[in-house]
Design a protein around this motif. Sequence first.
Motif, short mmCIF file in Angstrom:
data_model
loop_
_atom_site.label_atom_id
_atom_site.label_comp_id
_atom_site.label_asym_id
_atom_site.label_seq_id
_atom_site.Cartn_x
_atom_site.Cartn_y
_atom_site.Cartn_z
N PHE A 50 0.84 -1.28 -0.08
CA PHE A 50 0.13 0.11 -0.01
C PHE A 50 0.89 1.40 -0.11
CE2 PHE A 50 -2.30 3.44 1.85
CZ PHE A 50 -3.65 3.24 1.26
N PHE A 54 1.38 3.78 -3.05
CA PHE A 54 0.95 5.05 -2.94
C PHE A 54 2.11 6.31 -3.28
CE2 PHE A 54 0.00 8.99 -0.15
CZ PHE A 54 -1.08 9.12 -0.47
N GLN A 56 4.47 5.93 -5.33
CA GLN A 56 4.51 5.62 -6.83
C GLN A 56 3.35 6.32 -7.38
OE1 GLN A 56 6.53 2.43 -9.05
NE2 GLN A 56 4.76 2.22 -10.32
N ASP A 57 2.21 6.17 -7.03
CA ASP A 57 1.10 6.84 -7.86
C ASP A 57 1.18 8.42 -7.38
OD1 ASP A 57 -0.20 4.80 -8.59
OD2 ASP A 57 -1.58 4.49 -6.72
N VAL A 58 1.51 9.00 -6.12
CA VAL A 58 1.79 10.32 -5.94
C VAL A 58 2.82 10.79 -6.80
CG1 VAL A 58 2.42 11.63 -4.19
CG2 VAL A 58 0.73 10.35 -3.80
N ILE A 62 0.48 8.07 -12.93
CA ILE A 62 -0.37 6.98 -12.76
C ILE A 62 -1.61 7.55 -11.74
CG2 ILE A 62 -0.77 4.70 -11.81
CD1 ILE A 62 2.28 4.28 -12.27
N PRO A 63 -2.79 7.20 -12.20
CA PRO A 63 -4.05 7.53 -11.47
C PRO A 63 -3.89 6.96 -10.10
CG PRO A 63 -4.79 6.95 -13.45
CD PRO A 63 -3.28 6.57 -13.49
N LEU A 64 -4.24 7.74 -9.24
CA LEU A 64 -4.33 7.23 -7.76
C LEU A 64 -4.88 5.90 -7.50
CD1 LEU A 64 -2.91 8.91 -5.62
CD2 LEU A 64 -4.70 9.45 -4.75
N GLY A 65 -4.19 4.94 -6.86
CA GLY A 65 -4.47 3.66 -6.61
C GLY A 65 -4.20 2.34 -7.66
N HIS A 66 -3.78 2.89 -8.54
CA HIS A 66 -3.29 2.06 -9.81
C HIS A 66 -2.17 1.15 -9.11
CE1 HIS A 66 -6.28 3.40 -11.90
NE2 HIS A 66 -6.18 2.84 -13.11
N VAL A 68 -1.02 1.21 -5.95
CA VAL A 68 -1.27 0.33 -4.83
C VAL A 68 -2.02 -0.82 -5.07
CG1 VAL A 68 -2.86 0.75 -2.60
CG2 VAL A 68 -1.81 2.60 -3.80
N PHE A 69 -2.83 -0.76 -5.81
CA PHE A 69 -3.67 -2.14 -6.29
C PHE A 69 -2.63 -3.23 -6.72
CE2 PHE A 69 -5.85 -4.58 -9.62
CZ PHE A 69 -6.77 -5.39 -8.71
#
Lengths: 167, 276
Positions: A50, A54, A56-58, A62-66, A68-69
């Motif tokens: 997580f 997070f 990497q997304d921030v 990349i859209p937030l959550g991708h 993380v998922f």
Amino acid sequence: MICFLIGGAVIQTVVPSSAFLGGAKLPVLLSFVLYYALTRSVVTTMIAGFLAGFLQDVLSQIPLGHSVFCFCIAGWLAGYFRSMVLADSIFTTLIFGGIANAIVTVFFFLMLVQEDLIKYTYGLITLKIFGALLLGMITTPIIFHLAGRVDRLVGNVELEHSLDDVE
Amino acid sequence: MREKKYLIYVIVLAVLVLLNLPPLAEWRLKAFSRDNLVPFHNMVSTLSVKWHAFVSFIRNPGRPAEEKRKLIEEVGILRERVRNLEAAERENKELKKQLGFASTSKRRMILCEVVARDEISGWWQMITLNKGLIDGIEEGKAVITLEGVIGKTMQVARRTSDVLLVTDPNCRVACKFSRTGAFGIVRGCGMPITKAASLEMLYAPSPCRMDYISREDEIWGHDEVVTSGLGGVFPEGLLVGYVKKVDIDPSGLYQRADVIPAAELGKLRYVFVVLQ
């Protein structure tokens, strides 16, 4: 863990990508998630996935959550192989890291293309997957070795095992 | 064990929330996190610059003195040129006044420092600048260096801006050839620019390509490619790069040209954002 991940994010950002590897980056964050998957409990792995995702997304487009998922799933799946992969063996971590990074790259590609966020030619994505495989093979054993040394030095491993035994 | 299971559910829930955040909330969260990481970025950037300077000094101790001498020489030449240009500008203004022309507006630019040279995920060709909304930068502004165009601003937070480089396939720039005036669209080919010149001898990836060039136009190698001003983002006349190779595209309807960017994208330190 947070220090590892922030340091990993900095290294991943600062180390430049190469045109000869399709612009693939050193998978430092993913390597940390894999490390936690092979040495710690599922919960610790998911937290690592997580936080790494997070970060990497921030720091990326990349859209937030991708991420993380992706990282949570990668960590969760990697946990299934912990009986097959020896975290201290360079050869097995090398193969494991390479394959895991290539699969995660394909997964990212499919997600980003589906949302029309990237435009990659087949040649370039093939080169990138090859680059991801190669960089995964290089990065994972190094991260496993370094993180293992630091964990032993600080005493994190013993603490985690003793907590697991209690519960 | 039960408490730990709850933690997994919490994480799964958090992932679902993140995946379904509304765009505005997502952007606010990203901008907030990025703004707080600026000091960290600046520190890493400064350390990286100092390290490169140190390595450069070790490799060639006489270089700084040589560079200083060249710079002093250059400053002298430029001062002389500025004096001449000032005189020409005064004369130009006077002539325009006499002819009744309205004064043409100058480009307003803002100098920014590059704090991160690469994007963490490796899927986009981007750099991060140390200025953002509070400095007047907005999304979709041209970013240039003294050598030429490097890209356009994408996501702009309060104190940082992301710049999509011309080498990214998502970056398309309406261009023309300064020699013939023929139009086309320059897009990136997704290859990062590296400083490894020795490796590029073995395999030279083309960073950009200009498409949709009319077959009737004669294009030569080393032709200058400049912005046409038609896209709305880039003002007219900014140098983009030079033609490396020309061929016919697979449809046979147009020509296409490999373009080498004029700006050295691998060595960016300071750039200008064109505000007007």
